[in-house]
Motif scaffolding. Sequence first.
Motif, short mmCIF file in Angstrom:
data_model
loop_
_atom_site.label_atom_id
_atom_site.label_comp_id
_atom_site.label_asym_id
_atom_site.label_seq_id
_atom_site.Cartn_x
_atom_site.Cartn_y
_atom_site.Cartn_z
N ILE A 139 0.85 -1.19 0.00
CA ILE A 139 0.00 0.00 0.00
C ILE A 139 0.88 1.24 0.00
N ARG A 140 0.63 2.17 -0.92
CA ARG A 140 1.36 3.44 -0.94
C ARG A 140 0.50 4.55 -0.37
N PHE A 141 1.14 5.37 0.45
CA PHE A 141 0.50 6.59 0.95
C PHE A 141 1.59 7.62 1.20
N ASP A 142 1.27 8.87 0.89
CA ASP A 142 2.23 9.96 1.07
C ASP A 142 3.56 9.55 0.44
N ARG A 143 4.64 9.53 1.21
CA ARG A 143 5.96 9.14 0.68
C ARG A 143 6.38 7.75 1.15
N TRP A 144 5.39 6.93 1.51
CA TRP A 144 5.67 5.63 2.11
C TRP A 144 5.03 4.49 1.31
N VAL A 145 5.65 3.30 1.43
CA VAL A 145 5.07 2.06 0.93
C VAL A 145 5.05 1.05 2.08
N LEU A 146 3.86 0.51 2.38
CA LEU A 146 3.70 -0.48 3.44
C LEU A 146 3.46 -1.84 2.79
N ASN A 147 4.40 -2.75 2.99
CA ASN A 147 4.24 -4.12 2.50
C ASN A 147 3.45 -4.90 3.55
N MET A 148 2.21 -5.28 3.19
CA MET A 148 1.32 -5.89 4.16
C MET A 148 1.77 -7.30 4.53
N GLY A 149 2.29 -8.04 3.56
CA GLY A 149 2.70 -9.41 3.83
C GLY A 149 3.94 -9.47 4.71
N ARG A 150 4.94 -8.64 4.39
CA ARG A 150 6.20 -8.66 5.15
C ARG A 150 6.17 -7.70 6.34
N ARG A 151 5.11 -6.90 6.43
CA ARG A 151 4.97 -5.93 7.53
C ARG A 151 6.15 -4.96 7.56
N GLU A 152 6.54 -4.49 6.36
CA GLU A 152 7.67 -3.58 6.23
C GLU A 152 7.21 -2.22 5.73
N LEU A 153 7.81 -1.18 6.26
CA LEU A 153 7.52 0.19 5.84
C LEU A 153 8.79 0.79 5.26
N GLN A 154 8.67 1.32 4.02
CA GLN A 154 9.82 1.94 3.36
C GLN A 154 9.43 3.31 2.83
N ASN A 155 10.41 4.25 2.85
CA ASN A 155 10.15 5.55 2.26
C ASN A 155 10.53 5.54 0.78
N ASP A 156 10.36 6.67 0.12
CA ASP A 156 10.62 6.74 -1.32
C ASP A 156 12.07 6.47 -1.68
N ASP A 157 12.98 6.62 -0.73
CA ASP A 157 14.39 6.35 -0.97
C ASP A 157 14.73 4.88 -0.75
N GLY A 158 13.72 4.05 -0.40
CA GLY A 158 13.97 2.64 -0.16
C GLY A 158 14.50 2.33 1.23
N VAL A 159 14.49 3.34 2.11
CA VAL A 159 14.97 3.13 3.47
C VAL A 159 13.85 2.54 4.32
N GLY A 160 14.14 1.40 4.95
CA GLY A 160 13.13 0.74 5.77
C GLY A 160 13.03 1.34 7.15
N VAL A 161 11.82 1.37 7.68
CA VAL A 161 11.57 1.85 9.03
C VAL A 161 10.95 0.70 9.83
N PRO A 162 11.60 0.27 10.90
CA PRO A 162 11.05 -0.86 11.67
C PRO A 162 9.74 -0.48 12.36
N LEU A 163 8.80 -1.42 12.35
CA LEU A 163 7.52 -1.23 13.03
C LEU A 163 7.34 -2.34 14.06
N SER A 164 6.90 -1.96 15.25
CA SER A 164 6.53 -2.98 16.23
C SER A 164 5.21 -3.62 15.79
N THR A 165 4.85 -4.73 16.41
CA THR A 165 3.58 -5.38 16.08
C THR A 165 2.41 -4.43 16.30
N ALA A 166 2.44 -3.70 17.41
CA ALA A 166 1.36 -2.77 17.71
C ALA A 166 1.30 -1.64 16.69
N GLU A 167 2.46 -1.12 16.28
CA GLU A 167 2.49 -0.04 15.29
C GLU A 167 1.99 -0.52 13.94
#
Length: 241
Positions: A139-167
Amino acid sequence: MEHVPHIAVVDDHREIRDLVAKYLQQQGYRVSTAENGTALRRLIERGAPDLVVLDIMMPGEDGLTLCRELRERPGPAIPIIFLTARIDETDRVIGLELGADDYLVKPFSSRELVARIKAVLRRVNSLPPQRGARRAGSIRFDRWVLNMGRRELQNDDGVGVPLSTAEFRLLKIFVEHPGIVLSRDQLLDLTVGREAEPFDRSIDNQISRLRRKVELDPKNPTIIQTHRGGGYSFMPEVYTV
């Protein structure tokens, strides 16, 4: 004509299936039974039930595997209540992280199961309709892409941001309901469920942490906005990628 909720009972033990089905039918529910994942898939092909009562410990495909599969299928999510013969916190935590709505430990009373079913259906039916793509791979929103299957969040530069389960759970709910004001109670129901306590402020704390990760200026948020007395809303457009 009033809708009669359709409950699917999935358990490899015929005695348990039949006993639960009989009691639920006596309580006015429409009930189908399945002994394994293959039977459940056939049942869903004929028409998705309103809720699945799913045993965890089954030979072959266990309940956790089936829950993961159900959560990855396209379309509206089917509420799931797990049945487990073990008081194992690991199973419970994994089940809830996979997206189960509730769980019940065997042996259980039929009255408690009905109470849990009513609570889950009431919670689901009280929520606003989804507007976002629920089961897309990313899912893309703003400058982010959220991979629902892998539970990964990346910005437009491809830099990943760790998310806790709750987040992740919280962000997932937001991208599924963009532009809709969700109250704290609704967010608690969707992310914590029956474990939520009265006056629980954990949602506010989670949103503060999530804002620090996705907002350019967390003190002046543009992605997750606060509605005084009303809750929070997710403002960006949401796209499937």
